[in-house]
Write a protein that holds these residues in place. Structure first.
Motif, PDB file in Angstrom:
ATOM      1  N   GLU A  73       0.931  -1.289  -0.002  1.00 23.30           N
ATOM      2  CA  GLU A  73      -0.047   0.108   0.190  1.00 23.30           C
ATOM      3  C   GLU A  73       1.059   1.252  -0.063  1.00 23.30           C
ATOM      4  OE1 GLU A  73      -3.239   2.082   2.728  1.00 23.30           O
ATOM      5  OE2 GLU A  73      -2.327   0.305   3.484  1.00 23.30           O
ATOM      6  N   LYS A  74       0.676   2.069  -0.847  1.00 22.75           N
ATOM      7  CA  LYS A  74       1.371   3.281  -0.969  1.00 22.75           C
ATOM      8  C   LYS A  74       0.628   4.273   0.002  1.00 22.75           C
ATOM      9  CE  LYS A  74       3.052   7.143  -3.911  1.00 22.75           C
ATOM     10  NZ  LYS A  74       2.995   7.457  -5.253  1.00 22.75           N
ATOM     11  N   ILE A  75       1.076   4.980   0.753  1.00 24.53           N
ATOM     12  CA  ILE A  75       0.754   5.896   1.600  1.00 24.53           C
ATOM     13  C   ILE A  75       1.242   7.144   1.402  1.00 24.53           C
ATOM     14  CG2 ILE A  75       0.364   6.641   4.106  1.00 24.53           C
ATOM     15  CD1 ILE A  75       0.452   3.553   4.742  1.00 24.53           C
ATOM     16  N   GLU A  76       0.352   8.158   1.080  1.00 21.46           N
ATOM     17  CA  GLU A  76       0.956   9.530   0.762  1.00 21.46           C
ATOM     18  C   GLU A  76       0.249  10.502   2.315  1.00 21.46           C
ATOM     19  OE1 GLU A  76       0.141  11.132  -3.014  1.00 21.46           O
ATOM     20  OE2 GLU A  76       0.523   9.276  -3.841  1.00 21.46           O
ATOM     21  N   PRO A  77       1.406  10.504   3.133  1.00 20.02           N
ATOM     22  CA  PRO A  77       0.845  11.155   4.291  1.00 20.02           C
ATOM     23  C   PRO A  77       0.602  12.492   4.087  1.00 20.02           C
ATOM     24  CG  PRO A  77       3.435  10.622   4.350  1.00 20.02           C
ATOM     25  CD  PRO A  77       2.632  10.192   3.000  1.00 20.02           C
ATOM     26  N   ARG A  78      -0.138  13.218   4.903  1.00 23.06           N
ATOM     27  CA  ARG A  78      -0.422  14.642   4.857  1.00 23.06           C
ATOM     28  C   ARG A  78       0.545  15.350   5.736  1.00 23.06           C
ATOM     29  NH1 ARG A  78      -4.177  18.566   7.640  1.00 23.06           N
ATOM     30  NH2 ARG A  78      -4.364  17.279   9.120  1.00 23.06           N
ATOM     31  N   THR A  79       1.491  16.030   5.277  1.00 22.11           N
ATOM     32  CA  THR A  79       2.694  16.768   5.840  1.00 22.11           C
ATOM     33  C   THR A  79       2.738  18.289   5.309  1.00 22.11           C
ATOM     34  OG1 THR A  79       4.396  16.355   4.302  1.00 22.11           O
ATOM     35  CG2 THR A  79       4.089  14.594   6.061  1.00 22.11           C
ATOM     36  N   ILE A  80       3.148  19.074   6.452  1.00 21.90           N
ATOM     37  CA  ILE A  80       3.247  20.398   6.081  1.00 21.90           C
ATOM     38  C   ILE A  80       4.499  20.654   6.501  1.00 21.90           C
ATOM     39  CG2 ILE A  80       2.637  22.690   6.629  1.00 21.90           C
ATOM     40  CD1 ILE A  80      -0.373  21.261   7.218  1.00 21.90           C
ATOM     41  N   THR A  81       5.327  21.556   5.515  1.00 18.75           N
ATOM     42  CA  THR A  81       6.656  21.927   5.993  1.00 18.75           C
ATOM     43  C   THR A  81       6.744  23.167   5.943  1.00 18.75           C
ATOM     44  OG1 THR A  81       7.467  19.882   5.324  1.00 18.75           O
ATOM     45  CG2 THR A  81       9.040  21.690   5.483  1.00 18.75           C
ATOM     46  N   TYR A  82       7.438  24.169   6.821  1.00 20.28           N
ATOM     47  CA  TYR A  82       7.643  25.760   6.962  1.00 20.28           C
ATOM     48  C   TYR A  82       8.979  25.701   7.008  1.00 20.28           C
ATOM     49  CZ  TYR A  82       2.577  26.253   8.170  1.00 20.28           C
ATOM     50  OH  TYR A  82       1.403  26.764   8.080  1.00 20.28           O
ATOM     51  N   ARG A  83       9.596  26.703   6.292  1.00 17.36           N
ATOM     52  CA  ARG A  83      11.243  26.838   6.363  1.00 17.36           C
ATOM     53  C   ARG A  83      10.986  28.417   7.098  1.00 17.36           C
ATOM     54  NH1 ARG A  83      13.375  26.661   1.064  1.00 17.36           N
ATOM     55  NH2 ARG A  83      12.894  29.083   1.058  1.00 17.36           N
ATOM     56  N   LEU A  84      12.172  28.571   7.919  1.00 15.96           N
ATOM     57  CA  LEU A  84      12.251  29.695   8.234  1.00 15.96           C
ATOM     58  C   LEU A  84      13.823  30.198   8.291  1.00 15.96           C
ATOM     59  CD1 LEU A  84       9.541  29.137  10.039  1.00 15.96           C
ATOM     60  CD2 LEU A  84      10.375  30.418  11.801  1.00 15.96           C
ATOM     61  N   THR A  85      13.989  31.459   7.872  1.00 19.71           N
ATOM     62  CA  THR A  85      15.215  31.948   7.669  1.00 19.71           C
ATOM     63  C   THR A  85      15.164  33.194   8.062  1.00 19.71           C
ATOM     64  OG1 THR A  85      14.647  32.636   5.455  1.00 19.71           O
ATOM     65  CG2 THR A  85      16.223  30.505   5.613  1.00 19.71           C
ATOM     66  N   PRO A  86      15.609  33.670   9.317  1.00 18.64           N
ATOM     67  CA  PRO A  86      15.725  34.844   9.879  1.00 18.64           C
ATOM     68  C   PRO A  86      16.548  35.909   9.005  1.00 18.64           C
ATOM     69  CG  PRO A  86      16.283  33.176  11.403  1.00 18.64           C
ATOM     70  CD  PRO A  86      16.394  32.511  10.231  1.00 18.64           C
ATOM     71  N   ASP A  87      16.169  37.186   8.937  1.00 16.30           N
ATOM     72  CA  ASP A  87      16.909  38.082   8.418  1.00 16.30           C
ATOM     73  C   ASP A  87      18.008  38.727   9.251  1.00 16.30           C
ATOM     74  OD1 ASP A  87      15.158  38.496   6.324  1.00 16.30           O
ATOM     75  OD2 ASP A  87      13.656  39.545   7.322  1.00 16.30           O
ATOM     76  N   LYS A  88      18.888  39.140   8.604  1.00 16.94           N
ATOM     77  CA  LYS A  88      20.203  39.758   9.441  1.00 16.94           C
ATOM     78  C   LYS A  88      19.854  40.485  10.743  1.00 16.94           C
ATOM     79  CE  LYS A  88      23.643  38.960   5.941  1.00 16.94           C
ATOM     80  NZ  LYS A  88      24.686  39.470   5.029  1.00 16.94           N
ATOM     81  N   GLY A  89      18.697  41.104  10.481  1.00 17.58           N
ATOM     82  CA  GLY A  89      18.451  42.148  11.561  1.00 17.58           C
ATOM     83  C   GLY A  89      17.693  41.323  12.583  1.00 17.58           C
ATOM     84  N   ASP A  90      17.099  40.112  12.581  1.00 18.07           N
ATOM     85  CA  ASP A  90      16.372  39.451  13.475  1.00 18.07           C
ATOM     86  C   ASP A  90      17.557  39.065  14.909  1.00 18.07           C
ATOM     87  OD1 ASP A  90      14.215  39.615  12.072  1.00 18.07           O
ATOM     88  OD2 ASP A  90      14.213  37.826  10.874  1.00 18.07           O
ATOM     89  N   GLU A  91      16.703  39.051  15.763  1.00 16.91           N
ATOM     90  CA  GLU A  91      17.499  38.490  17.245  1.00 16.91           C
ATOM     91  C   GLU A  91      18.131  37.461  16.985  1.00 16.91           C
ATOM     92  OE1 GLU A  91      14.721  37.668  20.778  1.00 16.91           O
ATOM     93  OE2 GLU A  91      14.173  39.490  19.790  1.00 16.91           O
ATOM     94  N   GLU A  92      17.215  36.317  16.303  1.00 16.00           N
ATOM     95  CA  GLU A  92      17.675  34.875  16.308  1.00 16.00           C
ATOM     96  C   GLU A  92      18.733  34.619  15.122  1.00 16.00           C
ATOM     97  OE1 GLU A  92      13.552  35.542  17.708  1.00 16.00           O
ATOM     98  OE2 GLU A  92      14.521  36.094  15.588  1.00 16.00           O
ATOM     99  N   TYR A  93      19.160  35.507  14.357  1.00 12.71           N
ATOM    100  CA  TYR A  93      19.781  35.484  13.079  1.00 12.71           C
ATOM    101  C   TYR A  93      21.330  34.738  13.581  1.00 12.71           C
ATOM    102  CZ  TYR A  93      22.857  36.233   8.994  1.00 12.71           C
ATOM    103  OH  TYR A  93      23.452  35.802   7.850  1.00 12.71           O
ATOM    104  N   ARG A  94      21.944  35.260  14.637  1.00 15.15           N
ATOM    105  CA  ARG A  94      23.229  34.444  14.972  1.00 15.15           C
ATOM    106  C   ARG A  94      23.096  33.088  15.671  1.00 15.15           C
ATOM    107  NH1 ARG A  94      27.981  37.346  15.638  1.00 15.15           N
ATOM    108  NH2 ARG A  94      28.018  39.457  14.635  1.00 15.15           N
ATOM    109  N   SER A  95      21.805  32.784  16.278  1.00 15.35           N
ATOM    110  CA  SER A  95      21.775  31.644  17.014  1.00 15.35           C
ATOM    111  C   SER A  95      20.999  30.535  16.027  1.00 15.35           C
ATOM    112  CB  SER A  95      20.738  31.869  18.222  1.00 15.35           C
ATOM    113  OG  SER A  95      20.990  32.862  18.856  1.00 15.35           O
TER     114      SER A  95
END
Length: 181
Positions: A4-26
């Motif tokens: 049985e071929k199963i095609e799961p329902r998945t959702i993927t989000y990609r986050l890429t912080p901008d250089k000015g975002d506080e998380e950028y270095r982390s």
């Protein structure tokens, strides 16, 4: 043999912080993969990889659950309090000694207490949990192990990945899936 071929329902989000975002270095990139059929979240990022499975729930859509989780709950599911915080451990131990020192430990208030506090404060900030316990026990021989405060925090990478989820991704999930609740 059945295949049985199963095609799961998945959702993927990609986050890429901008250089000015506080998380950028982390964390310069993160992928949040939601397996909606199995109730599983996988986070792959340069702040670490984290995963947890809630399992299938017939009563609530997985993305609705993800729209309402809070930071503490998600951190607890994806990680654990495993990083020894020597600064907070010193402060808690000193607080315990100040509170119970004279009654239970035979430490007199004044110069003797000040000396003990100074020695504990001087324990190397790079000391491990075991070294901290040993050194406090040497400084205060009559101390009960329960009075040596051991404080643990979540790993920094887990806090960053979950923080980005809460700050940036969860509002998008609420917009997209909130009305489906």
């Amino acid at each position: 043999m059945q295949i049985e071929k199963i095609e799961p329902r998945t959702i993927t989000y990609r986050l890429t912080p901008d250089k000015g975002d506080e998380e950028y270095r982390s964390c310069m990139w993160a992928r949040y993969i939601f397996d909606c059929d199995n109730g599983r979240l996988n986070i792959n990022s340069d702040a670490g990889d984290y995963s947890y499975g809630w399992g299938h729930n017939v009563h609530e859509e997985f993305m609705h659950l993800m729209s309402r989780v809070d930071q503490g709950y998600l951190l607890n599911k994806l990680s654990s309090l495993s990083e020894f915080d020597i600064g907070k451990s010193k402060a808690g131990t000193i607080r315990n000694i100040k509170e119970y020192g004279e009654d239970y430990l035979g430490i007199r208030y004044g110069k003797q207490l000040e000396s003990v506090i100074e020695e504990i404060s001087g324990i190397d900030n790079g000391a491990s949990e075991e070294t901290f316990i040993r050194e406090v026990s040497e400084i205060v021989p009559d101390i009960d192990w329960e009075d040596i405060e051991i404080v643990k925090e979540y790993p920094y990478g887990a806090e960053v990945a979950v923080g980005m989820f809460i700050k940036y991704l969860q509002p998008e999930i609420k917009k997209e899936f909130g009305e489906q609740a």
